[in-house]
Write an enzyme that holds these catalytic residues in place. Structure first.
Site, PDB file in Angstrom:
ATOM      1  N   HIS A  29       0.843  -1.194   0.000  1.00  0.00           N
ATOM      2  CA  HIS A  29       0.000   0.000   0.000  1.00  0.00           C
ATOM      3  C   HIS A  29       0.883   1.251   0.000  1.00  0.00           C
ATOM      4  CE1 HIS A  29      -3.158   2.801   1.174  1.00  0.00           C
ATOM      5  NE2 HIS A  29      -4.041   1.857   0.941  1.00  0.00           N
ATOM      6  N   SER A  86      -7.762   1.458  -4.589  1.00  0.00           N
ATOM      7  CA  SER A  86      -8.794   1.074  -3.635  1.00  0.00           C
ATOM      8  C   SER A  86      -9.444   2.332  -3.069  1.00  0.00           C
ATOM      9  CB  SER A  86      -8.188   0.244  -2.498  1.00  0.00           C
ATOM     10  OG  SER A  86      -7.204   0.992  -1.807  1.00  0.00           O
ATOM     11  N   GLU A 169     -14.229  -5.680  -1.191  1.00  0.00           N
ATOM     12  CA  GLU A 169     -13.431  -5.948   0.000  1.00  0.00           C
ATOM     13  C   GLU A 169     -14.369  -6.186   1.184  1.00  0.00           C
ATOM     14  OE1 GLU A 169     -10.381  -3.131   1.077  1.00  0.00           O
ATOM     15  OE2 GLU A 169      -9.672  -4.415   2.712  1.00  0.00           O
ATOM     16  N   GLU A 175     -16.817  -0.178   9.753  1.00  0.00           N
ATOM     17  CA  GLU A 175     -16.487   0.572   8.533  1.00  0.00           C
ATOM     18  C   GLU A 175     -17.562   0.451   7.463  1.00  0.00           C
ATOM     19  OE1 GLU A 175     -12.432  -0.359   7.410  1.00  0.00           O
ATOM     20  OE2 GLU A 175     -11.712   0.054   9.426  1.00  0.00           O
ATOM     21  N   ASP A 202      -9.327  -9.529   3.597  1.00  0.00           N
ATOM     22  CA  ASP A 202      -8.321  -8.766   4.333  1.00  0.00           C
ATOM     23  C   ASP A 202      -8.230  -9.362   5.734  1.00  0.00           C
ATOM     24  OD1 ASP A 202      -7.239  -6.821   6.154  1.00  0.00           O
ATOM     25  OD2 ASP A 202      -7.672  -5.221   4.739  1.00  0.00           O
ATOM     26  N   HIS A 205      -9.656  -7.399   8.777  1.00  0.00           N
ATOM     27  CA  HIS A 205     -11.114  -7.437   8.939  1.00  0.00           C
ATOM     28  C   HIS A 205     -11.599  -8.843   9.302  1.00  0.00           C
ATOM     29  CE1 HIS A 205     -11.418  -3.354   7.445  1.00  0.00           C
ATOM     30  NE2 HIS A 205     -10.745  -3.696   6.363  1.00  0.00           N
ATOM     31  N   ARG A 234      -2.633  -3.434  12.537  1.00  0.00           N
ATOM     32  CA  ARG A 234      -2.164  -2.823  11.288  1.00  0.00           C
ATOM     33  C   ARG A 234      -0.681  -2.440  11.329  1.00  0.00           C
ATOM     34  NH1 ARG A 234      -6.034  -1.928   7.483  1.00  0.00           N
ATOM     35  NH2 ARG A 234      -8.177  -1.414   8.007  1.00  0.00           N
ATOM     36  N   GLU A 263      -0.861  -4.276   3.720  1.00  0.00           N
ATOM     37  CA  GLU A 263      -1.527  -3.019   4.093  1.00  0.00           C
ATOM     38  C   GLU A 263      -1.198  -2.709   5.539  1.00  0.00           C
ATOM     39  OE1 GLU A 263      -5.781  -1.235   2.912  1.00  0.00           O
ATOM     40  OE2 GLU A 263      -5.912  -2.958   4.225  1.00  0.00           O
TER      41      GLU A 263
HETATM   42 MN    MN Z   1      -7.851  -3.715   3.412  1.00  0.00          MN
END
Ligand code: MN
Length: 307
Positions: A29, A86, A169, A175, A202, A205, A234, A263
């Site tokens: 990313h 994205s 996604e 979110e 992902d 998530h 993250r 990411e």
């Molecule tokens: Mn993602």
């Protein structure tokens, strides 16, 4: 279904010894390196992506970025780096709304994002293409869902001649209220009914919403088109508690050959709106190059066929 990318295999060329080169295009990313899309920042991101051994660079279009498309395309091509884009939508431009005017603005945003993706030579447009990004105040309505299906069906038609695949996604409940599990994404993709719409998983998530890291991958199977690898916080891969061995094992089990993109976010690199919407308040790393090199090795090791 796997995504057709033109990514080179140069990143694997330097590998020797007992390791088998990874077949998947491995992406990173842009926010690992830079927080905006000025010409200088894009050049820096492309250079650092190549230096860290990646095949693909993902740009967030979240802040309606205004990058130099021709220059970006040329830079990517010169460095042999593929592109993915994205985004999520916005409260006043949201295709899951019941208000047709809000839906129309969301559709415009998606069309603009699709064109930008094609203009920089990208082959994937993914993310929360189906709703505004953020904590929904209630469940998705039947009318809102009809709007999503109608808009994404048209977008898929428009994407086809541009050679772009659309990703749904799977994002966590804080979110979006549209697609929280792999099963949700499969149902939405079924309703859209286009073969250039795929599922994007992902790990960040999945950790919040799925039962485990294997069964959703197997359920999606050949409809998996894109993957984000992110830790539960993250930050550095392996520094959290996610069961990446289980996830990578499942990818090998379904023989996934599509892009796998790292990411990660830190307050060390901030993007105007995205960092706030993703709730990036902590400084989990400050050296994006070190982070990216570590992640590349971590992903390579995970995707290695077991002996
Ligand atoms: Mn993602």
């Amino acid at each position: 279904m796997t995504v057709n990318t033109s990514s080179p295999s140069s990143a694997a060329a330097g590998e020797t010894g007992s390791s088998t080169p990874v077949r998947n295009p491995i992406g990173v990313h842009a926010l690992v390196f830079v927080g905006d899309t000025s010409r200088d920042s894009v050049a820096e991101a492309v250079q650092r992506t190549a230096a860290a051994g990646y095949d693909l660079l993902e740009f967030s279009l979240h802040d309606s970025v205004n990058l130099d498309r021709a220059a970006t395309k040329a830079l990517l091509a010169e460095n042999g780096i593929g592109a993915a884009c994205s985004r999520g939508l916005a409260p006043d431009a949201d295709v899951s709304s019941e208000d047709p005017a809000v839906v129309a603005r969301g559709q415009d945003l998606l069309r603009e994002s699709l064109q930008l993706t094609a203009d920089i030579g990208g082959t994937v447009l993914t993310g929360a293409l189906y709703s505004a990004f953020g904590h929904a105040k209630g469940p998705l309505t039947a009318t809102g869902r009809q709007h999503i299906v109608g808009v994404l069906r048209e977008l898929a038609e428009e994407a086809r001649p541009l050679g772009v695949t659309l990703g749904l996604e799977v994002c966590n409940r804080y979110e979006t209220n549209v697609v929280n599990t792999a099963r949700d994404a499969l149902r939405l993709a079924d309703d859209i009914g286009a073969d250039n719409v795929m599922v994007h998983l992902d790990t960040y998530h999945m950790n919040i919403e799925e039962d485990d890291f294997r069964s959703p991958v197997l359920e999606v199977g050949d409809r998996l088109g894109y993957v984000h690898i992110g830790e539960n916080h993250r930050g550095y891969l392996g520094s959290g508690h996610l069961d990446f061995a289980e996830f990578f094992g499942a990818l090998r089990e379904i023989d996934f050959k599509g892009p796998v993109t790292f990411e990660s976010f830190s307050s060390a690199v901030l993007a105007r709106g995205l960092s706030n919407d993703l709730a990036i308040w902590r400084n989990l790393w400050d050296d994006g190059d070190d982070l990216a090199r570590q992640a590349r090795a971590f992903i390579d090791a995970g995707l290695q066929p077991t002996a």
